[in-house]
Motif scaffolding. Structure first.
Motif, PDB file in Angstrom:
ATOM      1  N   LEU A 182      10.324  12.297  -0.055  1.00  0.00           N
ATOM      2  CA  LEU A 182      11.132  11.179   0.429  1.00  0.00           C
ATOM      3  C   LEU A 182      11.897  11.569   1.692  1.00  0.00           C
ATOM      4  N   GLY A 183      12.442  12.776   1.704  1.00  0.00           N
ATOM      5  CA  GLY A 183      13.201  13.226   2.856  1.00  0.00           C
ATOM      6  C   GLY A 183      12.342  13.363   4.104  1.00  0.00           C
ATOM      7  N   ILE A 184      11.156  13.940   3.952  1.00  0.00           N
ATOM      8  CA  ILE A 184      10.256  14.102   5.098  1.00  0.00           C
ATOM      9  C   ILE A 184       9.810  12.739   5.624  1.00  0.00           C
ATOM     10  N   TYR A 185       9.492  11.835   4.704  1.00  0.00           N
ATOM     11  CA  TYR A 185       9.061  10.491   5.103  1.00  0.00           C
ATOM     12  C   TYR A 185      10.195   9.750   5.807  1.00  0.00           C
ATOM     13  N   PHE A 186      11.399   9.912   5.310  1.00  0.00           N
ATOM     14  CA  PHE A 186      12.563   9.277   5.929  1.00  0.00           C
ATOM     15  C   PHE A 186      12.779   9.809   7.345  1.00  0.00           C
ATOM     16  N   LEU A 187      12.714  11.130   7.508  1.00  0.00           N
ATOM     17  CA  LEU A 187      12.931  11.729   8.821  1.00  0.00           C
ATOM     18  C   LEU A 187      11.825  11.341   9.803  1.00  0.00           C
ATOM     19  N   LEU A 235       0.826  -1.204   0.000  1.00  0.00           N
ATOM     20  CA  LEU A 235       0.000   0.000   0.000  1.00  0.00           C
ATOM     21  C   LEU A 235       0.865   1.262   0.000  1.00  0.00           C
ATOM     22  N   VAL A 236       1.947   1.239   0.767  1.00  0.00           N
ATOM     23  CA  VAL A 236       2.843   2.399   0.832  1.00  0.00           C
ATOM     24  C   VAL A 236       3.466   2.676  -0.531  1.00  0.00           C
ATOM     25  N   VAL A 237       4.001   1.639  -1.175  1.00  0.00           N
ATOM     26  CA  VAL A 237       4.658   1.854  -2.470  1.00  0.00           C
ATOM     27  C   VAL A 237       3.640   2.237  -3.540  1.00  0.00           C
ATOM     28  N   SER A 238       2.391   1.784  -3.408  1.00  0.00           N
ATOM     29  CA  SER A 238       1.343   2.194  -4.348  1.00  0.00           C
ATOM     30  C   SER A 238       1.046   3.686  -4.209  1.00  0.00           C
ATOM     31  N   VAL A 239       0.950   4.152  -2.976  1.00  0.00           N
ATOM     32  CA  VAL A 239       0.761   5.587  -2.741  1.00  0.00           C
ATOM     33  C   VAL A 239       1.916   6.379  -3.350  1.00  0.00           C
ATOM     34  N   MET A 240       3.129   5.917  -3.106  1.00  0.00           N
ATOM     35  CA  MET A 240       4.300   6.621  -3.608  1.00  0.00           C
ATOM     36  C   MET A 240       4.346   6.647  -5.132  1.00  0.00           C
ATOM     37  N   LEU A 241       3.969   5.531  -5.767  1.00  0.00           N
ATOM     38  CA  LEU A 241       3.973   5.473  -7.234  1.00  0.00           C
ATOM     39  C   LEU A 241       2.988   6.471  -7.822  1.00  0.00           C
ATOM     40  N   PHE A 242       1.762   6.470  -7.313  1.00  0.00           N
ATOM     41  CA  PHE A 242       0.759   7.378  -7.877  1.00  0.00           C
ATOM     42  C   PHE A 242       1.070   8.838  -7.538  1.00  0.00           C
ATOM     43  N   ARG A 243       1.705   9.063  -6.398  1.00  0.00           N
ATOM     44  CA  ARG A 243       2.113  10.429  -6.089  1.00  0.00           C
ATOM     45  C   ARG A 243       3.213  10.888  -7.051  1.00  0.00           C
ATOM     46  N   TYR A 244       4.165  10.001  -7.336  1.00  0.00           N
ATOM     47  CA  TYR A 244       5.234  10.365  -8.270  1.00  0.00           C
ATOM     48  C   TYR A 244       4.660  10.657  -9.661  1.00  0.00           C
ATOM     49  N   VAL A 253       1.718  12.453   6.634  1.00  0.00           N
ATOM     50  CA  VAL A 253       2.353  13.732   6.980  1.00  0.00           C
ATOM     51  C   VAL A 253       3.265  14.191   5.851  1.00  0.00           C
ATOM     52  N   ALA A 254       4.044  13.268   5.287  1.00  0.00           N
ATOM     53  CA  ALA A 254       4.946  13.620   4.187  1.00  0.00           C
ATOM     54  C   ALA A 254       4.163  14.106   2.968  1.00  0.00           C
ATOM     55  N   LEU A 255       3.035  13.471   2.684  1.00  0.00           N
ATOM     56  CA  LEU A 255       2.203  13.904   1.554  1.00  0.00           C
ATOM     57  C   LEU A 255       1.669  15.314   1.775  1.00  0.00           C
ATOM     58  N   LEU A 256       1.190  15.570   2.981  1.00  0.00           N
ATOM     59  CA  LEU A 256       0.619  16.882   3.280  1.00  0.00           C
ATOM     60  C   LEU A 256       1.666  17.984   3.193  1.00  0.00           C
ATOM     61  N   TYR A 268      13.501   1.129   3.712  1.00  0.00           N
ATOM     62  CA  TYR A 268      14.212   0.501   2.599  1.00  0.00           C
ATOM     63  C   TYR A 268      13.708   1.014   1.252  1.00  0.00           C
ATOM     64  N   LEU A 269      12.402   1.251   1.159  1.00  0.00           N
ATOM     65  CA  LEU A 269      11.859   1.802  -0.089  1.00  0.00           C
ATOM     66  C   LEU A 269      12.508   3.142  -0.410  1.00  0.00           C
ATOM     67  N   ILE A 270      12.596   3.995   0.600  1.00  0.00           N
ATOM     68  CA  ILE A 270      13.171   5.329   0.394  1.00  0.00           C
ATOM     69  C   ILE A 270      14.653   5.217   0.034  1.00  0.00           C
ATOM     70  N   MET A 271      15.395   4.413   0.804  1.00  0.00           N
ATOM     71  CA  MET A 271      16.823   4.263   0.545  1.00  0.00           C
ATOM     72  C   MET A 271      17.082   3.709  -0.843  1.00  0.00           C
ATOM     73  N   ASP A 272      16.290   2.722  -1.258  1.00  0.00           N
ATOM     74  CA  ASP A 272      16.533   2.103  -2.553  1.00  0.00           C
ATOM     75  C   ASP A 272      16.154   3.021  -3.711  1.00  0.00           C
ATOM     76  N   LEU A 273      15.224   3.940  -3.494  1.00  0.00           N
ATOM     77  CA  LEU A 273      14.949   4.957  -4.517  1.00  0.00           C
ATOM     78  C   LEU A 273      16.165   5.865  -4.701  1.00  0.00           C
ATOM     79  N   TRP A 274      16.802   6.218  -3.609  1.00  0.00           N
ATOM     80  CA  TRP A 274      18.020   7.026  -3.689  1.00  0.00           C
ATOM     81  C   TRP A 274      19.180   6.209  -4.273  1.00  0.00           C
TER      82      TRP A 274
END
Length: 412
Positions: free
Chosen positions: A297-302, A130-139, A172-175, A324-330
């Motif tokens: 990505l930075g806000i979500y990581f923090l 679900l998290v990666v799906s949100v991130m994909l559609f946001r990107y 929170v990161a999305l907002l 890991y999702l965030i790190m692997d994107l970087w």
């Protein structure tokens, strides 16, 4: 292009093979047993209750494949592979290159904590899907300037919040990364938040619905003395207040140092040590090419970083797999930057061969790591929990009452 396609699909097929061969064939212990019982019987498990997993797991439990424990374990494999596949789509969209995307997706899929959660009944593969799906559609919304996709990714976020409470960190990161000054983004985001809230509220109705019926497992009432039919108790359940006692900021130097070391080991373990170099390189590249996306990505990581340091439970690593999702994107972006840099510093090396050699070298390292991890992660022959419970039940006379700990009750 042909070799990139072959490389991609063969790499993803390898993940399927690893998960399939190491899959647990029967019920496992602790939360895995509890979630299996809860999903099969539509019961009430420990907070925050995981209603989405209960419903999806109940459907999976009806499949005519082996025993119920195996069916719920198999569900984790399917969700885990879907997470890896969806993550590859996100990586490919970000890097516009199949090889780094496949390599980073495999890096994620073979991370020991991801692997271990993908071969037994657990909520975390659904969470990461679900998290990666949100991130994909946001990107895609940012890249294609389609703010209407906010309705979709906020709706998925609402579903995610009914599966695991740490989804709030992504919210929170999305907002904070949304362009609220743009009228289109503001309107669609507000509408999406409303749709997501409705999705979550509908799933939360699972608790009062099942609390009013006899269930094989009712962790909420029997252990905590709470009745989800009461609004105050329902709010207590979904807000995670049961684990408020585990939120303990490490104020002392030794306590803080211990948590930082634990976090460092967790991140290093999941990135094969690539994050300090390739990850930072990729972060720097994205900061220039996609600053709004990189801000998210930075806000979500923090957010994950802060919560990891203050949340003190034994198995907390499993709930922070989005790290890991965030790190692997970087890292994927760092791989791409490296293969662009390499030909300029190595004579007669083309960019194509730089791509090929770099990614094959990284995948070879990942393969060696997987072989070294195999004995510790393989659950295909792990029958100890099942055999123990079966033996105790067999030795117990008819009508006996077995008094046991919360960790073993679900197994029996």
């Amino acid at each position: 292009r042909m070799w990139s396609t072959i490389h991609t699909w063969s790499s993803l097929a390898a993940i399927a093979g690893v998960y399939g061969i190491s899959l647990a064939t029967t019920v496992q212990g602790f939360d895995s047993a509890e979630l299996t019982v809860g999903a099969y019987t539509l019961g009430l498990v420990h907070p925050t209750g995981y209603p989405l997993y209960m419903l999806i797991g109940h459907l999976a439990a009806q499949l005519p494949l082996g025993e119920v424990g195996f069916r719920l374990n198999l569900l984790s494999v399917v969700l885990g592979l879907a997470s890896v596949g969806m993550f590859y789509l996100l990586l490919s969209a970000q890097t516009k290159s199949a090889l780094p995307a496949a390599t980073a997706a495999i890096l994620y899929g073979l991370a020991p904590h991801v692997w271990s959660q993908s071969i037994k009944a657990e909520v975390y593969t659904l969470h990461t899907l679900l998290v990666v799906s949100v991130m994909l559609f946001r990107y895609l919304a940012d890249r294609k300037d389609k703010p209407a996709l906010a309705i979709l990714y906020f709706a998925i976020l609402g579903l995610a919040s009914a599966n695991h409470a740490t989804s709030i960190l992504l919210g929170v990161a999305l907002l904070l990364s949304t362009d609220w000054q743009d009228a289109r983004w503001r309107a669609y985001s507000i509408l999406g938040i409303g749709v997501g809230a409705c999705c979550a509220l509908l799933l939360y109705l699972y608790f009062p619905w099942r609390a009013g019926q006899p269930t094989a497992i009712n962790y909420i009432f029997e252990y905590f003395g709470r009745d989800p039919r009461q609004p105050a108790d329902l709010l207590w359940l979904v807000s995670g207040q049961a684990f408020r006692c585990a939120v303990k900021p490490a104020w002392g130097f030794s306590e803080l140092l211990a948590q930082i070391i634990r976090l460092g080991a967790f991140l290093w373990d999941g990135s094969m040590g690539l994050a300090p170099l390739l990850g930072i390189w990729g972060w720097k590249t994205l900061q220039t090419t996609a600053p709004r996306w990189n801000r998210l990505l930075g806000i979500y990581f923090l957010g994950n970083l802060a919560f990891f340091l203050v949340y003190q439970v034994v198995d907390k690593e499993a709930m922070f797999l989005p790290f890991y999702l965030i790190m692997d994107l970087w890292i994927a972006q760092g791989i791409l930057a490296f293969v662009h840099w390499l030909p300029a510093h190595v004579n007669r090396l083309t960019r194509y061969h730089a791509h090929l050699f770099t990614n094959l070298a990284l995948l070879t390292i990942l393969g060696i790591g997987a072989m070294l991890d195999w004995s510790a992660l393989d659950l295909s022959q792990e029958h100890q929990v099942y055999q123990y419970a079966s033996q105790v039940l067999q030795d117990s006379p008819p009508g006996a009452i077995i008094v046991n700990h919360w960790a073993t009750a679900s197994v029996f």
